[in-house]
Design an enzyme around this catalytic site. Structure first.
Site, PDB file in Angstrom:
ATOM      1  N   ASP A 103      -2.170 -71.469 -46.560  1.00 60.86           N
ATOM      2  CA  ASP A 103      -2.319 -69.927 -46.291  1.00 60.86           C
ATOM      3  C   ASP A 103      -2.667 -68.969 -47.050  1.00 60.86           C
ATOM      4  O   ASP A 103      -2.924 -68.878 -48.782  1.00 60.86           O
ATOM      5  CB  ASP A 103      -1.508 -69.085 -45.854  1.00 60.86           C
ATOM      6  CG  ASP A 103      -1.536 -67.843 -45.516  1.00 60.86           C
ATOM      7  OD1 ASP A 103      -2.895 -67.500 -45.403  1.00 60.86           O
ATOM      8  OD2 ASP A 103      -0.401 -67.388 -45.525  1.00 60.86           O
ATOM      9  N   ASP A 323      -9.414 -64.833 -43.716  1.00 63.44           N
ATOM     10  CA  ASP A 323      -7.722 -65.409 -43.632  1.00 63.44           C
ATOM     11  C   ASP A 323      -7.900 -66.613 -43.522  1.00 63.44           C
ATOM     12  O   ASP A 323      -7.926 -66.434 -42.037  1.00 63.44           O
ATOM     13  CB  ASP A 323      -7.010 -64.759 -43.281  1.00 63.44           C
ATOM     14  CG  ASP A 323      -5.892 -64.818 -43.244  1.00 63.44           C
ATOM     15  OD1 ASP A 323      -5.088 -65.760 -43.645  1.00 63.44           O
ATOM     16  OD2 ASP A 323      -5.122 -64.368 -42.001  1.00 63.44           O
TER      17      ASP A 323
END
Length: 498
Positions: A103, A323
């Site tokens: 992440d 992201d």
């Protein structure tokens, strides 16, 4: 003569075993959480992404108040084509293996602990969940409230310290009413690093991470549960920041997410060496990896969007971020309709848009690559990112005589978010030392060359990409068969002649 053959076979066997065991440099093998051969409606992806973005926006709004750090909540169903990526890390003494999601939108590494309440005990993914026990690791140390580390953590997250001797606690609350809490621990993280002439060796570095002993909301759903998250943000507590500050790795990481077949890929704590990298500077004073998106073109036509739509703000509520925890792409609200209209106009001779479940789909009877034009994102620094039709469209289902392709670009709010849909099948380099982000198209099922430093005379090596557990099993089976064959020949050579 037999002795000569025996010597050669021993050398071959040793070489094969050595290369298989050591693997190359400070790298993490990526796997898809959700295989490509499983399907689900596109709205399931939006549900997962919107829950995540609610947390991102809440974080940005509360940033001036030492707000929570963003974590990801997993979707409720398998995506139709694109999924999340996770890797395996080893922590503790003796080392234990944990599956954690990659992440780039969050900062902290955390894993579930054995004392966790409401934590899933099983998962619908093809993995075995693990629970960390700091008291079973001889190298673990619980971070006390009296430590400088805890003082720093309190300034950057919602933490709690009832007494100086208490464990330094954290509590992350999310906009979708899910959350986790626990305490900080310091322990050994094991990595494969480059040494010598392109060989690799296992190294160990001490890192601070979260030990989760409570989860709520979406984090408790066992059908998509995973052990934790490894954050690669720019904050001090992120793994890349901790390791680079200690000199273990350069202040740079790269990933290559395979969008084909069974997915997979590789993440390198260092640089993936490939020609043609295009760089754009990171926007300064932003929490996430924020780029300055200048304009968008459909084919050779610039989409009529006001330039300030993509401009970053001091609040973090506007701008364009990269992201890896988001699956699709979300355009700022003011940019969405002009983009959809431009795509529809470009293909008006072949098909017409059909509104469906908060997105727009196009029924076609021929190849998507023949009908739809490329889309180009123009970033600061003369840095275009060219997207093929499959980088902005998702095949939803087949229709009579053809298929229906839907836009993977969704309507967002003020923030434009670039997810795995556009990050896949590219080498993406996060150069934190030079504060820039680079990319180039690449077949992420192929081996990659990597560098352990950012200098021209760096140590390099070749890293083979693991595509999936099935591919790994095939490679393992092949290796075992080869070993058995070599041992059999060696045994025959050692046997007395009759």
């Amino acid at each position: 003569m037999a002795a000569i053959f025996q010597t050669w076979f021993l050398l071959i066997l040793f070489t094969l075993s050595f290369n298989n065991l050591l693997g190359f440099p400070t790298t993490l093998t990526l796997e898809r959480a959700f295989p490509l051969n499983k399907r689900v409606e596109l709205n399931e992806l939006r549900v997962r992404d919107k829950a995540r973005h609610g947390r991102i926006l809440q974080q940005q709004q509360q940033e001036s108040l030492n707000s929570v750090i963003n974590f990801n909540v997993y979707g409720s169903s398998d995506p139709e084509l694109f999924g999340l990526y996770f890797t395996r890390v080893k922590i503790g003494s003796p080392p234990r293996e944990f599956h954690v999601q990659i992440d780039t939108g969050s900062d902290v590494l955390w894993v579930a602990c054995d004392s966790c309440d409401n934590c899933p005990k099983s998962t619908g993914l093809d993995i075995q969940l693990g629970f960390f026990d700091p008291y079973s690791s001889s190298s673990a140390a619980v971070i006390p409230c009296s430590s400088d580390t805890c003082s720093f953590a309190i300034r950057t997250a919602v933490s709690g310290c009832p007494t100086p001797s208490s464990p330094c606690r954290y509590s992350f609350l999310y906009g979708d009413n899910s959350g986790t809490s626990g305490y900080y621990v310091s322990d050994i993280l094991y990595l494969d690093t480059v040494v010598g002439d392109s060989m690799a060796n296992s190294s160990a570095s001490r890192v601070v991470f979260g030990c989760s002993n409570y989860q709520s909301g979406g984090l408790t759903r066992s059908n998509r549960a995973i052990d934790g998250i490894i954050g690669f943000g720019q904050h001090y507590f992120s793994v890349i920041s901790q390791l680079s500050s200690g000199g273990t790795v350069p202040k740079m990481f790269s990933h290559c997410l395979n969008g084909k077949d069974y997915g997979g890929g590789v993440l390198v704590l260092g640089e993936i060496l490939v020609p043609g990298i295009i760089y754009s500077p990171l926007v300064q004073s932003q929490r996430h990896y924020n780029l300055n998106l200048l304009s968008i073109a459909v084919g050779d036509q610039i989409v009529p969007i006001k330039p300030d739509v993509f401009a970053a703000s001091s609040s973090g509520l506007r701008g364009t971020i990269v992201d890896s925890g988001t699956t699709l792409v979300y355009l700022a609200e003011e940019a969405y309709d002009p983009f959809v209209n431009s795509v529809a106009n470009a293909v008006s001779l072949f098909t017409h848009p059909v509104p469906s479940d908060e997105t727009v789909c196009f029924p076609i009877s021929s190849s998507v690559d023949e009908i739809f034009p490329p889309v180009t994102l123009y970033f600061e620094g003369d840095a275009p990112m060219v997207l093929k039709p499959r980088d902005y469209l998702v095949q939803r289902h087949y229709t009579d005589g053809g298929a229906e392709w839907c836009l993977g670009f969704q309507k967002g709010q003020g923030l434009t978010i670039l997810g795995d849909l556009v990050l896949k099948d590219k080498v993406i380099i996060y150069d934190l030392a030079r504060q820039r982000l680079g990319w180039v198209n690449y077949d992420c099922s192929s081996p990659v060359n990597v560098s352990s430093t950012t200098s021209k005379d760096s140590v390099t090596g070749e890293r083979h990409v693991s595509n999936s557990p099935r591919a790994s099993l095939f490679k393992l089976t092949t290796s075992i068969t080869l070993y058995i064959l070599l041992f059999t020949i060696w045994f025959l050579l050692l046997s007395p002649q009759h």
